[in-house]
Motif scaffolding. Structure first.
Motif, PDB file in Angstrom:
ATOM      1  N   ARG B  18       3.493  -3.398   0.428  1.00  0.00           N
ATOM      2  CA  ARG B  18       4.376  -2.115   1.033  1.00  0.00           C
ATOM      3  C   ARG B  18       5.450  -2.319   1.142  1.00  0.00           C
ATOM      4  O   ARG B  18       6.593  -3.704   1.250  1.00  0.00           O
ATOM      5  N   VAL B  19       6.328  -1.474   0.949  1.00  0.00           N
ATOM      6  CA  VAL B  19       8.212  -1.504   0.064  1.00  0.00           C
ATOM      7  C   VAL B  19       8.368  -0.103   1.592  1.00  0.00           C
ATOM      8  O   VAL B  19       6.935   0.402   2.073  1.00  0.00           O
ATOM      9  N   THR B  20       9.612  -0.120   1.510  1.00  0.00           N
ATOM     10  CA  THR B  20      10.869   0.527   2.556  1.00  0.00           C
ATOM     11  C   THR B  20      12.177   1.150   2.222  1.00  0.00           C
ATOM     12  O   THR B  20      13.131  -0.338   2.002  1.00  0.00           O
ATOM     13  N   PHE B  64       1.460   6.859   1.846  1.00  0.00           N
ATOM     14  CA  PHE B  64       3.286   6.880   1.662  1.00  0.00           C
ATOM     15  C   PHE B  64       3.494   8.064   3.229  1.00  0.00           C
ATOM     16  O   PHE B  64       2.793   8.996   4.057  1.00  0.00           O
ATOM     17  N   SER B  65       4.255   7.592   3.672  1.00  0.00           N
ATOM     18  CA  SER B  65       4.963   7.944   5.401  1.00  0.00           C
ATOM     19  C   SER B  65       6.201   8.246   5.407  1.00  0.00           C
ATOM     20  O   SER B  65       6.658   7.261   4.827  1.00  0.00           O
ATOM     21  N   GLU B  75      13.604   6.775   6.825  1.00  0.00           N
ATOM     22  CA  GLU B  75      13.054   5.450   5.910  1.00  0.00           C
ATOM     23  C   GLU B  75      11.808   6.424   5.371  1.00  0.00           C
ATOM     24  O   GLU B  75      10.870   6.687   5.522  1.00  0.00           O
ATOM     25  N   LEU B  76      11.202   5.688   4.138  1.00  0.00           N
ATOM     26  CA  LEU B  76      10.536   6.534   3.233  1.00  0.00           C
ATOM     27  C   LEU B  76       9.405   4.492   3.136  1.00  0.00           C
ATOM     28  O   LEU B  76       9.778   3.838   2.441  1.00  0.00           O
ATOM     29  N   SER B  80       0.510  -0.367  -0.148  1.00  0.00           N
ATOM     30  CA  SER B  80      -0.451  -0.261  -0.675  1.00  0.00           C
ATOM     31  C   SER B  80      -0.432   0.170  -2.257  1.00  0.00           C
ATOM     32  O   SER B  80      -1.251   0.825  -2.862  1.00  0.00           O
ATOM     33  N   LEU B  81       0.800  -0.324  -2.892  1.00  0.00           N
ATOM     34  CA  LEU B  81       1.017   0.246  -3.948  1.00  0.00           C
ATOM     35  C   LEU B  81      -0.182  -0.043  -4.966  1.00  0.00           C
ATOM     36  O   LEU B  81      -0.068  -1.301  -5.402  1.00  0.00           O
ATOM     37  N   GLU B  82       0.353   0.693  -5.574  1.00  0.00           N
ATOM     38  CA  GLU B  82      -0.637   0.890  -6.799  1.00  0.00           C
ATOM     39  C   GLU B  82       0.614   1.394  -8.402  1.00  0.00           C
ATOM     40  O   GLU B  82       1.924   1.376  -7.644  1.00  0.00           O
ATOM     41  N   LEU B  83       0.527   0.665  -9.237  1.00  0.00           N
ATOM     42  CA  LEU B  83       0.965   1.001 -10.737  1.00  0.00           C
ATOM     43  C   LEU B  83       1.454   2.094 -10.361  1.00  0.00           C
ATOM     44  O   LEU B  83       2.922   2.421 -10.822  1.00  0.00           O
TER      45      LEU B  83
END
Lengths: 117, 115
Positions: B18-20, B64-65, B75-76, B80-83
């Motif tokens: 997860r990233v922000t 995404f939120s 902030e975005l 559960s990031l995918e390629l």
């Protein structure tokens, strides 16, 4: 939904010459705004020019001008006296003038412009 | 310089993480827009906030939120990031949400790479 099409993936021009980039769009709305954005290698999105659909007069910004044909749903960008710094990806974009449609920009696929010295 | 700032400039992470992404609009601008630029999807609108309230959603995944805070920065959050989430994420701001005449000014973008 609105769509924007740029049929020229790549264009090239000699320095100091003139080049025209094409854009067509599809919409059922009568009032809207059209934009050209430039994205140089830095990836920054820079507004080049905008056109209000209700205005018949074509917009101009220094060496940049547009040919807006509302009936044909065509919005081309003419760059005069091309400079090396004009080399970039150019995106055509549409935005509705109706609040209910939101303020989102709908972009075309882009045209990569090369300026040859 | 558009006056819109985005941090970080680059982000490299792994699948499942997860990233922000953070965006500060131009001074006085109440609207913030998020766009995603990827090779296969082009430039796509994700979401629009005006003065802390969500105004419009585009092709934003449920993973995404976003939110806009009282100081108007946004902030975005991507989870559960995918390629396929690897892309350049732009923030843009404008002065009045919903005002048709306002122009959207873009930040420099955040380049996200998911490995």
């Amino acid at each position: 939904a609105q769509t924007v099409t740029q049929s020229q993936p790549e264009m090239s021009v000699q320095e100091a010459e003139t080049v025209t980039l094409s854009c067509t769009y599809d919409t059922s709305e009568s009032d809207y705004y059209l934009f050209w954005y430039k994205q140089p290698p830095s990836r920054q999105m820079i507004l080049v020019i905008r056109q209000e659909a209700y205005k018949q007069q074509n917009a101009t910004e220094n060496r940049f001008s547009v040919n807006f044909q509302k009936a044909a749903k065509s919005f081309s960008l003419k760059i005069s006296d091309s400079q090396l710094g004009d080399a970039a990806m150019y995106f055509c974009a549409y935005r509705s003038a109706y609040l209910t449609s939101g303020s989102r920009l709908t972009f075309g696929e882009g045209t990569q412009l090369t300026v040859n010295p | 310089d558009s006056g819109v700032t985005q941090t970080p400039k680059h982000l490299i992470t792994a699948t499942g993480q997860r990233v922000t992404l953070r965006c500060s609009p131009r001074s006085g601008d109440l609207s913030v827009y998020w766009y995603q630029q990827s090779l296969d999807q082009g430039l796509q609108f994700l979401i629009h906030y005006y003065n802390g309230e969500e105004r419009a959603k585009g092709n934003i995944l449920e993973r995404f939120s976003a939110q806009q805070f009282p100081d108007l920065h946004s902030e975005l959050n991507l989870s559960s990031l995918e390629l396929g989430d690897s892309a350049l994420y732009f923030c843009a701001s404008s002065s009045v949400g919903g005002a048709i005449t306002d122009t959207q000014y873009f930040g420099p973008g955040t380049r996200l790479t998911v490995l």
